[in-house]
Design a protein around this motif. Structure first.
Motif, mmCIF file in Angstrom:
data_model
loop_
_atom_site.group_PDB
_atom_site.id
_atom_site.type_symbol
_atom_site.label_atom_id
_atom_site.label_comp_id
_atom_site.label_asym_id
_atom_site.label_seq_id
_atom_site.Cartn_x
_atom_site.Cartn_y
_atom_site.Cartn_z
ATOM 1 N N CYS A 64 0.856 -1.184 0.000
ATOM 2 C CA CYS A 64 0.000 0.000 0.000
ATOM 3 C C CYS A 64 0.891 1.232 0.000
ATOM 4 C CB CYS A 64 -0.803 -0.070 1.299
ATOM 5 S SG CYS A 64 -2.124 1.094 1.517
ATOM 6 N N VAL A 65 0.364 2.377 -0.388
ATOM 7 C CA VAL A 65 1.061 3.627 -0.094
ATOM 8 C C VAL A 65 0.124 4.525 0.706
ATOM 9 C CG1 VAL A 65 2.685 3.614 -2.051
ATOM 10 C CG2 VAL A 65 0.427 4.658 -2.332
ATOM 11 N N GLU A 66 0.682 5.207 1.693
ATOM 12 C CA GLU A 66 -0.125 6.156 2.459
ATOM 13 C C GLU A 66 0.021 7.538 1.843
ATOM 14 O OE1 GLU A 66 0.547 6.375 6.718
ATOM 15 O OE2 GLU A 66 -0.944 7.981 6.949
ATOM 16 N N ALA A 67 -1.110 8.194 1.606
ATOM 17 C CA ALA A 67 -1.110 9.560 1.082
ATOM 18 C C ALA A 67 -0.962 10.529 2.245
ATOM 19 C CB ALA A 67 -2.419 9.827 0.335
ATOM 20 N N LEU A 68 0.030 11.408 2.175
ATOM 21 C CA LEU A 68 0.271 12.376 3.255
ATOM 22 C C LEU A 68 0.279 13.784 2.679
ATOM 23 C CD1 LEU A 68 2.908 10.114 4.940
ATOM 24 C CD2 LEU A 68 0.802 10.888 6.083
ATOM 25 N N LEU A 69 -0.546 14.617 3.248
ATOM 26 C CA LEU A 69 -0.779 15.955 2.715
ATOM 27 C C LEU A 69 0.416 16.875 2.943
ATOM 28 C CD1 LEU A 69 -3.048 17.590 1.382
ATOM 29 C CD2 LEU A 69 -3.903 18.122 3.675
ATOM 30 N N ARG A 70 0.726 17.673 1.936
ATOM 31 C CA ARG A 70 1.820 18.644 2.027
ATOM 32 C C ARG A 70 1.342 19.996 1.521
ATOM 33 N NH1 ARG A 70 3.316 15.312 4.810
ATOM 34 N NH2 ARG A 70 5.233 14.105 4.843
ATOM 35 N N TRP A 71 1.834 21.040 2.190
ATOM 36 C CA TRP A 71 1.510 22.399 1.764
ATOM 37 C C TRP A 71 2.809 23.142 1.439
ATOM 38 C CZ3 TRP A 71 -1.062 26.647 5.312
ATOM 39 C CH2 TRP A 71 -1.398 27.749 4.509
ATOM 40 N N PRO A 72 3.217 23.097 0.164
ATOM 41 C CA PRO A 72 4.469 23.748 -0.226
ATOM 42 C C PRO A 72 4.338 25.259 -0.116
ATOM 43 C CG PRO A 72 3.630 22.309 -1.982
ATOM 44 C CD PRO A 72 2.540 22.463 -0.982
ATOM 45 N N GLN A 73 5.418 25.902 0.325
ATOM 46 C CA GLN A 73 5.453 27.353 0.485
ATOM 47 C C GLN A 73 6.298 27.980 -0.623
ATOM 48 O OE1 GLN A 73 3.567 28.834 3.113
ATOM 49 N NE2 GLN A 73 2.847 26.712 2.874
ATOM 50 N N PRO A 74 6.050 29.257 -0.888
ATOM 51 C CA PRO A 74 6.808 29.927 -1.958
ATOM 52 C C PRO A 74 8.326 29.820 -1.761
ATOM 53 C CG PRO A 74 5.040 31.333 -1.160
ATOM 54 C CD PRO A 74 5.056 30.130 -0.273
ATOM 55 N N ASP A 75 8.781 29.743 -0.520
ATOM 56 C CA ASP A 75 10.232 29.687 -0.280
ATOM 57 C C ASP A 75 10.801 28.271 -0.385
ATOM 58 O OD1 ASP A 75 9.335 28.419 1.966
ATOM 59 O OD2 ASP A 75 10.199 29.836 3.406
ATOM 60 N N GLY A 76 9.961 27.332 -0.835
ATOM 61 C CA GLY A 76 10.469 25.982 -1.045
ATOM 62 C C GLY A 76 10.305 25.044 0.147
ATOM 63 N N THR A 77 9.924 25.594 1.304
ATOM 64 C CA THR A 77 9.696 24.735 2.470
ATOM 65 C C THR A 77 8.272 24.170 2.423
ATOM 66 O OG1 THR A 77 8.924 26.580 3.799
ATOM 67 C CG2 THR A 77 11.292 26.083 3.877
ATOM 68 N N MET A 78 7.967 23.289 3.361
ATOM 69 C CA MET A 78 6.621 22.716 3.461
ATOM 70 C C MET A 78 6.108 22.986 4.864
ATOM 71 S SD MET A 78 6.004 20.377 0.842
ATOM 72 C CE MET A 78 7.019 19.689 -0.465
ATOM 73 N N ILE A 79 4.848 23.321 4.991
ATOM 74 C CA ILE A 79 4.253 23.382 6.331
ATOM 75 C C ILE A 79 3.738 21.984 6.651
ATOM 76 C CG2 ILE A 79 2.514 24.434 7.811
ATOM 77 C CD1 ILE A 79 2.685 26.932 6.274
ATOM 78 N N SER A 80 4.063 21.516 7.845
ATOM 79 C CA SER A 80 3.695 20.163 8.250
ATOM 80 C C SER A 80 2.186 20.044 8.460
ATOM 81 C CB SER A 80 4.414 19.810 9.551
ATOM 82 O OG SER A 80 3.759 18.744 10.192
ATOM 83 N N PRO A 81 1.614 18.904 8.063
ATOM 84 C CA PRO A 81 0.190 18.695 8.339
ATOM 85 C C PRO A 81 -0.120 18.722 9.835
ATOM 86 C CG PRO A 81 1.228 16.672 7.495
ATOM 87 C CD PRO A 81 2.208 17.780 7.354
ATOM 88 N N GLU A 82 0.866 18.395 10.664
ATOM 89 C CA GLU A 82 0.654 18.451 12.123
ATOM 90 C C GLU A 82 0.284 19.878 12.532
ATOM 91 O OE1 GLU A 82 1.185 15.629 13.990
ATOM 92 O OE2 GLU A 82 3.044 14.645 13.318
ATOM 93 N N GLU A 83 0.750 20.867 11.750
ATOM 94 C CA GLU A 83 0.469 22.258 12.059
ATOM 95 C C GLU A 83 -0.863 22.715 11.484
ATOM 96 O OE1 GLU A 83 3.289 25.664 11.305
ATOM 97 O OE2 GLU A 83 4.708 23.983 11.492
#
Ligand code: C2E
Ligand code: MG
Ligand code: MG
Ligand code: MG
Length: 287
Positions: free
Chosen positions: A57-76
């Protein structure tokens, strides 16, 4: 003087609260426009059948990419989306995206691939989750048995009758159910009696020190025994080294997920990963 100091402390505290709620408000606005502008993306992490050394299986994990190239964690941002009334819209996008992706992978040769999607309890409140899932399956052409939903224990304790009816209907479609982060929620295990889960995912906090902490060894052994006697298969979260994997195989755990095989990766990187020698972790280790 003490009085004045006390008052100042209060004023300082109020100000902090204002700052916090202002930050939350700004973040909520940004989340709202992120939904509109389709800024989210899904990463995928393999879940391995550790008895047969096969991809399950693969688990789908949400990501929110930011303009500066970082990602905000779904935990946040997931907790904020939940309280801010945005999780349903995000959740619908996630389920659709995940089903379309899995159907495409199956058509490209990963014929038995399944996909796991995390659901939050808020997504059960408007009684629409069943139809959301049905629509995503119909639209993608993904067979229901290829979809797994992951729920945390706290959801299964809440408002049980209503949630249970919805879960029964989802499970009747052929969609499978996993209990996520098992062992971290509540000690009341009565909910395990009430509905048909298929998988129990043992939380990473129990896996990290496996083999080094006898108490964790005892707890994980007991969880696997209990799951098996209830007819549930176990998946260990957060496996980072081969010693842990070997221990889990010895304990009779069925599945595993963790950095040992791969971190969650983008759709493009997943195809490359699945075509590589990534499953061969134990042989590499002894070589
Ligand atoms: P989760 O469902 O328990 O997902 C597993 C988390 O453990 C993921 O964090 C994954 O990156 C991380 N992980 C996997 N293997 C390892 C490992 O070997 N070591 C370590 N240290 N970590 C590992 P991530 O992606 O940051 O997601 C955090 C949580 O956010 C998820 O926990 C899930 O509860 C929530 N989440 C993610 N995507 C969604 C979504 O689409 N909807 C909802 N409602 N929640 C989501
Ligand atoms: Mg999960
Ligand atoms: Mg988990
Ligand atoms: Mg978690």
């Amino acid at each position: 003087a003490a009085k004045r100091a006390g008052r100042n402390t209060f004023r300082y505290y109020d100000q902090r609260l204002d700052e916090i709620s202002e930050a939350r408000f700004t973040m909520l606005q940004r989340l709202r426009s992120a939904i509109e502008n389709q800024e989210f993306t899904l990463f995928y992490q393999p879940i391995i059948n550790i008895k047969q050394h096969k991809l399950d299986c693969v688990e789908a994990l949400l990501r929110w990419p930011q303009p500066d190239g970082t990602m905000i964690s779904p935990e946040e941002f997931i907790p904020l989306a939940e309280t801010g009334g945005l999780i349903n819209d995000i959740g619908i996008w996630v389920i659709n995206q995940a089903c379309v992706f899995c159907a495409r992978m199956r058509a490209q040769g990963f014929a038995d691939l399944r996909i796991a999607v995390n659901l939050s309890s808020t997504q059960f409140k408007d009684n629409k989750i069943l139809s959301t899932i049905k629509q995503a399956l119909a639209h993608s052409g993904l067979p229901p048995s290829a979809l797994e939903i992951e729920l945390t224990e706290s959801l299964l304790i809440e408002d049980t009758d209503n949630i249970q009816q919805q879960l029964d209907a989802i499970s009747a479609l052929g969609v499978t159910i996993a209990i996520d982060d098992f062992g971290t929620g509540y000690s009341n295990l009565g909910y395990l009696r009430n509905f048909n889960a298929n998988h129990l995912k043992i939380d990473r906090s129990f896996i990290t020190h496996l083999g080094y902490n006898t108490l964790d060894d005892t707890l994980v052994t007991a969880m696997i025994k209990m799951a098996n006697s209830l007819g549930l298969k176990t998946i260990a979260e957060g496996i980072e080294d081969t010693a842990t994997l070997r221990k889990l195989i010895e304990l009779g755990c069925d599945g595993g997920q963790g950095y040992l095989w791969s971190k969650p990766v983008s759709a493009e990187k997943l195809t490359a990963l699945l075509s590589s020698d990534y499953l061969n972790v134990l042989n590499k280790d002894s070589a």
